[in-house]
Design a protein around this motif. Structure first.
Motif, PDB file in Angstrom:
ATOM      1  N   SER A 274     -12.694  -6.297  -5.656  1.00 11.06           N
ATOM      2  CA  SER A 274     -12.366  -5.591  -4.419  1.00 11.06           C
ATOM      3  C   SER A 274     -10.920  -5.918  -4.060  1.00 11.06           C
ATOM      4  O   SER A 274     -10.497  -7.084  -4.177  1.00 11.06           O
ATOM      5  N   LEU A 275     -10.164  -4.911  -3.591  1.00  9.08           N
ATOM      6  CA  LEU A 275      -8.746  -5.085  -3.289  1.00  9.08           C
ATOM      7  C   LEU A 275      -8.490  -4.900  -1.797  1.00  9.08           C
ATOM      8  O   LEU A 275      -9.070  -4.015  -1.160  1.00  9.08           O
ATOM      9  N   ILE A 276      -7.609  -5.757  -1.255  1.00 15.12           N
ATOM     10  CA  ILE A 276      -7.252  -5.712   0.165  1.00 15.12           C
ATOM     11  C   ILE A 276      -5.741  -5.837   0.277  1.00 15.12           C
ATOM     12  O   ILE A 276      -5.110  -6.576  -0.488  1.00 15.12           O
ATOM     13  N   GLY A 277      -5.153  -5.129   1.211  1.00 14.84           N
ATOM     14  CA  GLY A 277      -3.716  -5.234   1.441  1.00 14.84           C
ATOM     15  C   GLY A 277      -3.366  -4.953   2.888  1.00 14.84           C
ATOM     16  O   GLY A 277      -4.206  -4.515   3.678  1.00 14.84           O
ATOM     17  N   MET A 278      -2.102  -5.193   3.225  1.00 15.52           N
ATOM     18  CA  MET A 278      -1.597  -4.936   4.574  1.00 15.52           C
ATOM     19  C   MET A 278      -0.309  -4.138   4.471  1.00 15.52           C
ATOM     20  O   MET A 278       0.510  -4.372   3.579  1.00 15.52           O
ATOM     21  N   LEU A 279      -0.147  -3.200   5.383  1.00 17.81           N
ATOM     22  CA  LEU A 279       1.056  -2.376   5.376  1.00 17.81           C
ATOM     23  C   LEU A 279       2.302  -3.213   5.658  1.00 17.81           C
ATOM     24  O   LEU A 279       2.271  -4.116   6.509  1.00 17.81           O
ATOM     25  N   ARG A 280       3.364  -2.888   4.957  1.00 21.03           N
ATOM     26  CA  ARG A 280       4.643  -3.517   5.262  1.00 21.03           C
ATOM     27  C   ARG A 280       5.191  -2.955   6.572  1.00 21.03           C
ATOM     28  O   ARG A 280       4.831  -1.838   6.966  1.00 21.03           O
ATOM     29  N   PRO A 281       6.042  -3.696   7.276  1.00 22.87           N
ATOM     30  CA  PRO A 281       6.617  -3.181   8.534  1.00 22.87           C
ATOM     31  C   PRO A 281       7.308  -1.841   8.315  1.00 22.87           C
ATOM     32  O   PRO A 281       8.107  -1.672   7.389  1.00 22.87           O
ATOM     33  N   GLY A 282       6.970  -0.872   9.155  1.00 22.80           N
ATOM     34  CA  GLY A 282       7.560   0.450   9.069  1.00 22.80           C
ATOM     35  C   GLY A 282       6.823   1.420   8.182  1.00 22.80           C
ATOM     36  O   GLY A 282       7.069   2.630   8.245  1.00 22.80           O
ATOM     37  N   ALA A 283       5.897   0.929   7.352  1.00 12.97           N
ATOM     38  CA  ALA A 283       5.134   1.805   6.464  1.00 12.97           C
ATOM     39  C   ALA A 283       3.929   2.376   7.204  1.00 12.97           C
ATOM     40  O   ALA A 283       3.447   1.800   8.185  1.00 12.97           O
TER      41      ALA A 283
END
Length: 880
Positions: free
Chosen positions: A300-309
Motif C-alpha cells: 500500500s502506498l501513501i504520500g503527501m502533497l508538496r507545498p503548492g501542489a
C-alpha cells in the motif's frame, strides 16, 4: 396631522400604562404589608414574615435583582442574581428539571459520540501522526474497478515519476510468529520502506527508527521497531529493550526503537505491533518474490502533497506514470490505472462503509435532539403558564421586559448546560465503544476514538443551541404578558395554547421520523441476522494457521495440509474437516480472480471476474453446500487427476448462459482448470448481497501457506474441539500457533458488528424518545386541563358526562398530534427511499410505528382528561 395624532395616542398609552403599573405596584406592596402583619401576629420572625408574604404574592422574594437593575447596579450583579434565582427555581421543580437534563444529556452525548467516530475517520485516520488528514492513498486501480495494490518495483518507479507527492512510502501487512520454539505467538506487523517513519514525521519513544539505507538491499539489515504497547507488555517498558534480539519467523531481529504511544500503523483501523524493513521479506516470508515480481501487488502506498501542489496535478502525474508502466511492463501492468484517494475512501477496511452509515446516524440523532428540544420547550412553556402571576408582579415592580427574557433564558440555559455537561461525560464513555469492540480476530482492530477539545466544544455548542431553542417560546410568552391580566386573571381561565400545540405537533413529527428510522435499522439488522446464508454455520469451528516464515514450497504446503486433515478427521467428535483460504462473511471480504472460461466470449473491454476460494476436499460437506452437478475434488495426494475447479449456479447463469458447465476449462494466471462440479449459490461477502459468481479451486492444485481450518462436530459443541485441534497442530509443528479460533456463529457476529452499532443505539433511544414524547404530551394536556377546571365544572354541572368531557379533550389534542405525525411520516418515507433505495416500503414499520406512537399519545391525553372528568362540579365552581 395623522402622524401627530398617532404619536399623541402612543404617548397617552405609555403614560396610562405607567400610571397603571405604579398603581399595581402600590397595591402589591399594600398586600405584602398586610400579609406581613398577619404573619407577625402568627408568631413568625420579621424576616420570615416578610419572606412568606412575598412568596404568597408570586415569588416576589426573587425580584430583589429587579430593584438592583432599577438602581443601575452592574450587569454582572444582575447576571449573578439571575443565576441564583435560576438555581432556586430549578430546585423547586426537581422532577421536571431531571427529565429535561437527562433527555438533553442523552441526545447531546449520542451526537458527540458519533461525531468523535466521524472525526477519527475523516481527520485522524492515523493515530499519533500530526496532520494525518493531509496524507493521501496512492492506489493502482484495475479496469474492472478493483484496487490490487502496488508492487515494490512499481513503488520505486512512482517515487521518481510523481514529484507532486513528497516521500511516497510503502507498507505491507504481514502476520509474524514471534518467540522461541514451542512458545510462539502470532503478532501482526508491517513491512515498510526506509522513509516510512520519517515521512510520517514521528519521533521514537526510545531508540531510533528504520533508516532509508536499511531498506535498500534484500536481507541485509535484520532490524525491527516495536509498538509502545508491545514494549510495555513484552519488555515491561525497560529501556534495555533497545538492542535486544527478537525471534521473528525463525529469524533473529534486533530491536532498534519503540514507536510513539498512540501510533498503530497506517491501515485504519488495524493495530500493528512490529515494523520491519521491506527488504527483509525474502528472509522472513519463505523466499517470497515480492521485491522482484511486478505482478505481486502486496504493498500500500501513501504520500503527501508538496507545498503548492494540488490533488488534480498528483492525479494527472499518477495516471501518466501508470500508463507508461503499462507500456513498459504489459504483462504485469496492462489495464492498471491509478487513483489518488483520501483515507476515508480507502478500498481496504471498513472506513468507507462506516463513514456513510455514521453520517446517516448523525443526521437521525440530530433530529432526535430537535425532538428533545421540542419536548423541553413544551414542558417549560406549560410550566410558564403557572408563572404568569410571578412575572406580572416582577413587571409591576419595575422589571423590564428584557429582564424577564433574561431570567427565563438564564434558567433554561442553566438546564441546557447541565445537560451538555452530563452529555459530555456520557460521550467520554461512549467513545470507548469502538475501542473495546469485539472485532479482534484474524486482524487486530482498534478505533482510537476520544473526546477532545473539538468534540467537547461541539457538546457545549449543542447545549447552548438547545437552550436557545427551548427558551424562545416560554421567554416570549412571559415577556409579552400584561401585568394587569397576569395579576387579575383567574387560574382557571382557559389559556391560549396555540404555541404549545404547535410545539407538540413538531415534537411528535420529529419523533415519528426518528422512530421509523430506528425501526428500519433494527429491522435491517434482524433480517440480516435471520437471513439464510445458504450454508449451515451451526456446529462448525474455525481456526487459522500460517506456514509463512518456514520457507514452504508447494509440495510441503500440500503435504502439511494432508497430514493435518488426516489427524483432524480422526478425532472422535469430528464429522467432517476441510481447509480453505477464505471464510464467507469475513469483514475484509473474499477476493475476486480474473479468468476466461471456455464457451464464453466477452464483448466489453476488461476481464471476467468471480469470487475465488481455494478449498480442500470435504469443504462442501463441512459447509453443507450441496453439489448440484458433478463430484467433489480429488484427494490431496492424488497426482493423476487433472487440475480441477467447481463453480456455483450464478457463474453458470452469467458466463455460460445456463449451458452445461461440466468439462469446460477455466484459464487463470495460475493455470488451466477443468470444471468438475456445480455448487449451490451461497452468501459470500455480506447478507443481502445479490447473487455473485464464484469459483472454487482445489487446495491440491493451488496450495497455500495459510489456511482456515473448518471442523464440523457430531455433538454440536464446537468449542470442545479447540484443545484437541491445538494438540494436533502442536504434534505436527510445535512452533506453529493455532490462532483466531472461533465458532462460525461468532464469525458471523463479527460481520454484523457494524450494523449492530446503530441497532443497539436505537434499541435504547427509540423507547426513550417514545417516553419523552409521552411525557411532553401529558404535561401539555395536564397543564391545559388544570387551567380549565372551572370550565369543566360548568359543563359537568349542566349535564355533560365524564366520557364526553374526556372524548372532547382527547379530540382537541389528538388532532394536532395526528397532523404532526402525518408530516413526520411523509418525511420518514422520503428519507427511507434515499437511505434504503432497494429495500422497498416496509409496511410493518410504516404502519406499526404510527400506530404505537398514536396509541401512546392517546394514552398521554387520556390520563389527565380522565382525572379532570372526575372532579366535583360544585368544588370546581367554588375553586378560585
Amino acid at each position: 396631522m395623522k402622524s401627530l395624532r398617532r404619536f399623541l395616542s402612543r404617548l397617552g398609552y405609555f403614560v396610562t400604562r405607567r400610571r397603571d403599573d405604579q398603581r399595581l405596584r402600590e397595591e402589591i406592596e399594600e398586600h405584602i404589608a398586610l400579609q406581613t402583619e398577619e404573619n407577625l401576629r402568627a408568631g413568625l420572625s420579621p424576616v420570615e414574615a416578610r419572606r412568606q408574604s412575598m412568596l404568597k404574592f408570586g415569588g416576589v422574594e426573587a425580584t430583589k435583582q429587579d430593584y438592583r437593575a432599577e438602581r443601575g447596579l452592574p450587569l454582572i450583579e444582575n447576571l449573578l442574581g439571575d443565576l441564583r434565582n435560576a438555581g432556586r427555581t430549578i430546585r423547586h421543580m426537581p422532577g421536571l428539571a431531571a427529565v429535561i437534563v437527562v433527555s438533553l444529556a442523552i441526545g447531546i452525548g449520542v451526537n458527540t459520540t458519533i461525531l468523535s467516530w466521524i472525526q477519527t475517520i475523516l481527520y485522524k485516520p492515523l493515530p499519533g501522526v500530526s496532520g494525518a488528514a493531509n496524507f493521501l492513498l496512492v492506489e493502482p486501480r484495475s479496469e474492472t474497478g478493483g484496487y490490487p495494490g502496488a508492487s515494490w518495483l512499481e513503488y520505486r518507479d512512482l517515487q521518481a515519476q510523481m514529484p507532486t507527492l513528497r516521500d511516497i512510502m510503502a507498507s505491507q501487512m504481514v502476520p509474524f510468529n514471534v518467540g522461541e520454539k514451542g512458545q510462539t505467538e502470532r503478532t501482526h506487523g508491517q513491512l515498510v520502506s526506509g522513509n516510512y517513519f520519517s515521512a510520517l514525521g514521528l519521533k521514537p519513544a526510545i531508540g531510533r527508527f528504520i533508516q532509508p539505507e536499511e531498506a535498500e538491499r534484500p536481507g541485509t539489515e535484520p532490524v525491527i521497531v516495536i509498538s509502545y504497547d508491545y514494549w510495555q507488555t513484552r519488555f515491561r517498558g525497560a529501556p534495555e529493550a533497545v538492542g535486544q534480539r527478537l525471534r521473528v519467523n525463525d529469524r533473529d531481529l534486533i530491536v532498534i526503537g519503540v514507536a510513539p504511544r498512540e501510533f498503530q500503523g497506517t491501515m485504519l483501523p488495524l493495530k500493528f505491533e512490529l515494523w520491519v524493513p521491506a527488504t527483509m521479506a525474502p528472509a522472513l516470508l519463505g523466499g517470497t518474490r515480492d521485491l522482484e515480481d511486478r505482478s505481486s501487488r502486496a504493498f500500500s502506498l501513501i504520500g503527501m502533497l508538496r507545498p503548492g501542489a494540488t490533488r488534480q496535478e498528483a492525479q494527472a502525474q499518477f495516471s501518466t506514470a501508470m500508463a507508461q508502466l503499462a507500456r513498459d511492463y504489459p504483462e504485469a501492468s496492462a489495464g492498471i490505472g491509478g487513483e489518488i484517494l483520501a483515507f476515508w475512501k480507502a478500498p481496504r477496511g471498513p472506513q468507507r462503509m462506516l463513514i456513510g452509515g455514521l453520517a446517516i446516524l448523525q443526521a437521525v440523532m440530530l433530529l432526535l435532539l430537535l425532538a428533545v428540544c421540542g419536548n423541553a420547550a413544551n414542558l417549560m412553556l406549560a410550566r410558564g403558564s403557572t408563572r404568569q402571576r410571578e412575572m406580572a408582579v416582577r413587571v409591576a415592580l419595575g422589571a423590564g421586559r428584557w429582564h424577564i427574557v433574561s431570567l427565563v433564558l438564564t434558567e433554561n440555559m442553566l438546564l441546557a448546560l447541565l445537560g451538555a455537561g452530563l452529555g459530555g461525560a456520557m460521550a467520554v464513555w461512549g467513545t470507548t465503544a469502538l475501542r473495546v469492540a469485539p472485532m479482534i480476530g484474524a486482524f487486530p482492530i482498534l478505533f482510537q476514538t476520544k473526546v477532545d477539545q473539538f468534540t467537547l466544544a461541539f457538546a457545549i455548542l449543542l447545549g447552548v443551541a438547545c437552550g436557545l431553542i427551548f427558551s424562545a417560546a416560554p421567554a416570549l410568552h412571559l415577556a409579552r404578558l400584561d401585568p394587569q391580566d397576569g395579576l387579575r386573571s383567574s387560574s382557571n381561565t382557559p389559556p391560549r395554547s396555540r404555541a404549545r400545540k404547535v410545539l407538540m405537533g413538531v415534537e411528535v413529527g420529529l419523533a415519528m421520523v426518528v422512530l421509523i428510522a430506528a425501526a428500519l435499522f433494527l429491522e435491517s439488522f434482524r433480517t440480516a441476522r435471520q437471513m439464510d446464508p445458504r450454508f449451515r454455520p451451526e456446529g462448525v469451528l474455525l481456526a487459522a494457521y500460517d506456514l509463512s516464515g518456514r520457507n514452504p514450497n508447494e509440495s510441503s504446503e500440500r503435504e502439511f495440509a494432508s497430514r493435518l486433515l488426516e489427524r483432524l478427521r480422526s478425532l472422535p467428535d469430528v464429522e467432517a474437516a476441510a481447509i480453505a483460504t477464505n471464510v464467507p462473511l469475513d469483514l475484509h471480504g473474499i477476493p475476486t480472480r480474473a479468468f476466461t472460461v471456455q464457451g464464453h466470449v466477452r464483448t466489453e473491454a476488461g476481464q471476467d471476474r468471480a469470487i475465488s476460494n481455494t478449498v480442500t476436499p470435504g469443504y462442501f460437506k463441512v459447509m453443507a453446500i450441496p453439489l448440484l452437478e458433478g463430484t467433489d475434488f480429488a484427494e490431496m495426494r492424488d497426482k493423476a487427476a487433472p487440475a480441477q475447479a467447481i463453480v456455483n449456479e450464478e457463474f453458470v447463469r452469467r458466463y455460460l448462459n445456463g449451458a452445461d458447465a461440466m468439462g469446460r476449462r477455466i484459464q487463470t494466471r495460475a493455470g488451466s482448470f477443468a470444471i468438475i462440479g456445480v455448487a449451490r449459490n451461497s452468501v459470500y461477502d455480506a447478507f443481502g448481497e445479490p447473487a455473485q459468481p464464484a469459483v472454487y479451486f482445489s487446495y491440491r492444485d493451488v496450495p497455500w501457506d495459510q489456511g482456515e481450518i473448518h471442523l464440523r462436530t457430531r455433538s454440536g459443541n464446537e468449542t470442545a474441539l479447540t484443545s484437541e485441534a491445538r494438540a494436533v497442530l502442536r504434534d505436527l509443528d510445535p512452533m506453529l500457533p493455532l490462532y483466531d479460533v472461533r465458532t462460525f456463529s461468532q464469525h458471523i457476529d463479527r460481520n454484523l458488528y457494524l450494523r449492530r452499532i446503530p441497532a443497539r443505539i436505537f434499541v435504547v433511544l427509540g423507547p426513550l424518545l417514545l417516553g419523552l414524547a409521552a411525557i411532553g404530551i401529558y404535561a401539555v394536556v395536564s397543564y391545559a386541563v388544570a387551567r380549565r377546571t372551572r370550565e369543566i365544572g360548568v359543563r359537568l354541572a349542566f349535564g355533560a358526562t365524564s366520557g364526553r368531557v374526556v372524548l372532547q379533550i382527547i379530540r382537541e389534542n389528538l388532532g394536532v398530534i395526528t397532523q404532526g405525525a402525518a408530516i413526520g411520516w411523509l418525511l420518514a418515507l422520503v428519507i427511507s427511499v434515499h437511505a434504503f433505495p432497494t429495500g422497498g416500503l416496509n409496511l410493518p414499520v410504516f404502519l406499526g410505528v404510527p400506530a404505537i406512537l398514536l396509541g401512546v399519545a392517546t394514552l398521554a391525553c387520556w390520563i389527565p382528561a380522565r382525572r379532570a372528568s372526575r372532579i366535583d362540579p360544585m368544588a370546581a365552581l367554588r375553586h378560585e
